[in-house]
Write a protein that holds these residues in place. Structure first.
Motif, PDB file in Angstrom:
ATOM      1  N   GLN A 228       0.818  -1.217   0.000  1.00  0.00           N
ATOM      2  CA  GLN A 228       0.000   0.000   0.000  1.00  0.00           C
ATOM      3  C   GLN A 228       0.852   1.268   0.000  1.00  0.00           C
ATOM      4  OE1 GLN A 228      -1.180  -2.700   2.337  1.00  0.00           O
ATOM      5  NE2 GLN A 228      -2.192  -3.201   0.394  1.00  0.00           N
ATOM      6  N   HIS A 229       2.167   1.085  -0.055  1.00  0.00           N
ATOM      7  CA  HIS A 229       3.084   2.240  -0.022  1.00  0.00           C
ATOM      8  C   HIS A 229       4.007   2.229  -1.242  1.00  0.00           C
ATOM      9  CE1 HIS A 229       2.175   3.794   4.043  1.00  0.00           C
ATOM     10  NE2 HIS A 229       1.935   2.532   4.354  1.00  0.00           N
ATOM     11  N   TRP A 230       3.453   1.977  -2.407  1.00  0.00           N
ATOM     12  CA  TRP A 230       4.264   1.911  -3.617  1.00  0.00           C
ATOM     13  C   TRP A 230       5.012   3.208  -3.881  1.00  0.00           C
ATOM     14  CZ3 TRP A 230       7.410  -0.129  -6.576  1.00  0.00           C
ATOM     15  CH2 TRP A 230       7.609   0.230  -7.910  1.00  0.00           C
ATOM     16  N   ASP A 231       4.428   4.341  -3.509  1.00  0.00           N
ATOM     17  CA  ASP A 231       5.119   5.616  -3.738  1.00  0.00           C
ATOM     18  C   ASP A 231       6.434   5.669  -2.975  1.00  0.00           C
ATOM     19  OD1 ASP A 231       3.634   5.582  -1.352  1.00  0.00           O
ATOM     20  OD2 ASP A 231       3.400   7.758  -1.303  1.00  0.00           O
ATOM     21  N   VAL A 232       6.437   5.152  -1.738  1.00  0.00           N
ATOM     22  CA  VAL A 232       7.656   5.131  -0.929  1.00  0.00           C
ATOM     23  C   VAL A 232       8.644   4.098  -1.475  1.00  0.00           C
ATOM     24  CG1 VAL A 232       8.609   4.666   1.368  1.00  0.00           C
ATOM     25  CG2 VAL A 232       6.411   5.857   1.136  1.00  0.00           C
ATOM     26  N   ILE A 233       8.121   2.907  -1.771  1.00  0.00           N
ATOM     27  CA  ILE A 233       8.976   1.829  -2.278  1.00  0.00           C
ATOM     28  C   ILE A 233       9.610   2.232  -3.613  1.00  0.00           C
ATOM     29  CG2 ILE A 233       9.081  -0.598  -2.948  1.00  0.00           C
ATOM     30  CD1 ILE A 233       8.405  -0.097   0.009  1.00  0.00           C
ATOM     31  N   LYS A 234       8.831   2.821  -4.477  1.00  0.00           N
ATOM     32  CA  LYS A 234       9.323   3.227  -5.800  1.00  0.00           C
ATOM     33  C   LYS A 234      10.469   4.219  -5.674  1.00  0.00           C
ATOM     34  CE  LYS A 234       7.696   5.282 -10.157  1.00  0.00           C
ATOM     35  NZ  LYS A 234       6.507   5.803 -10.865  1.00  0.00           N
TER      36      LYS A 234
END
Length: 242
Positions: A228-234
């Motif tokens: 749910q945190h793809w923005d951070v992971i990306k």
């Protein structure tokens, strides 16, 4: 493949999952020119379903290291110049074990590795879940809340997941033997604030597995919060350096 891409991200799935778990990330990264996401396929599932499962941890690590070595050689010929690893939970341990094998067997190391919500080998409890009944594994999967309810309630869909989960638990029961893993590259450690399976102390203990730098990133949520945190992971995966 876009020849402007220079980085390959080898992503190791969590227990019971296939490469399909990373399809949304793969599709999103296809819109950029900075990286290619390459989910790591495990024999016996997904597009390698016709191959026999590998139940010995050392053999699995050697096979995955060989696959990544062959793949990166091909990608180098296509203009790729660097690679990193990402592993969530079960996949976090595998990613470091494979990283060490690539160092020893081929003399290559990733720019950095990302380990998400994963218990390091020396802190792994005794694990006999591969001996559980299908019903027990289904109940455990429901409690983990990482699988959609529609799949859990459909026997034809849940059956292969339980088979894969049992196989991964058999591998996981062997993780403590890798308590002396040592890599030479930086690690980014991702810890979820409400993860009941992996503590902050577990994540901080990964610093003992590398001679490189480590950095710790906190995200809100449970064990599967990173999806749910793809923005951070990306942002992490596309970082130039750690």
């Amino acid at each position: 493949m876009d020849t402007n891409c220079r980085r390959v991200i080898y992503a190791f799935p969590h227990a019971g999952a296939t490469t399909a778990i990373y399809r949304p990330w793969l599709n999103d990264l296809m819109t950029t020119k900075s990286a290619i996401l390459q989910p790591v396929a495990i024999p016996g599932r997904g597009h390698l379903a016709k191959e026999p499962e590998i139940h010995d941890l050392d053999s699995l690590v050697e096979r995955l290291a060989s696959d990544i070595w062959a793949d990166f050689q091909q990608k180098q010929a296509q203009g790729m110049t660097e690679w990193i690893t990402f592993g969530h939970s079960f996949g976090g341990v595998l990613s470091l074990a494979v990283g060490q094998a690539l160092m020893k067997n081929h003399g290559i190391s990733p720019l950095f590795g990302v380990v998400s919500s994963s218990v390091p080998p020396h802190r792994q409890p005794e694990d006999e879940r591969h001996e559980w009944t299908d019903e027990q594994l289904i109940q455990k999967t429901k409690e983990d809340q990482g699988t959609p309810e529609a799949i859990l309630n459909e026997p034809a869909l849940i059956k292969p997941i339980i088979r894969q989960l049992r196989s991964d638990y058999r591998i996981r029961s062997q993780f403590p033997q890798f308590g002396n893993i040592q890599v030479n590259y930086p690690l980014v450690l991702i810890s979820a604030t409400h993860d009941i399976h992996v503590t902050l102390a577990d994540m901080e203990a990964w610093k003992n597995y590398t001679s490189g730098n480590t950095s710790l990133i906190h995200i809100g949520g449970d064990h599967f919060a990173m999806y749910q945190h793809w923005d951070v992971i990306k942002k992490i995966l596309l970082s130039k350096a750690i």
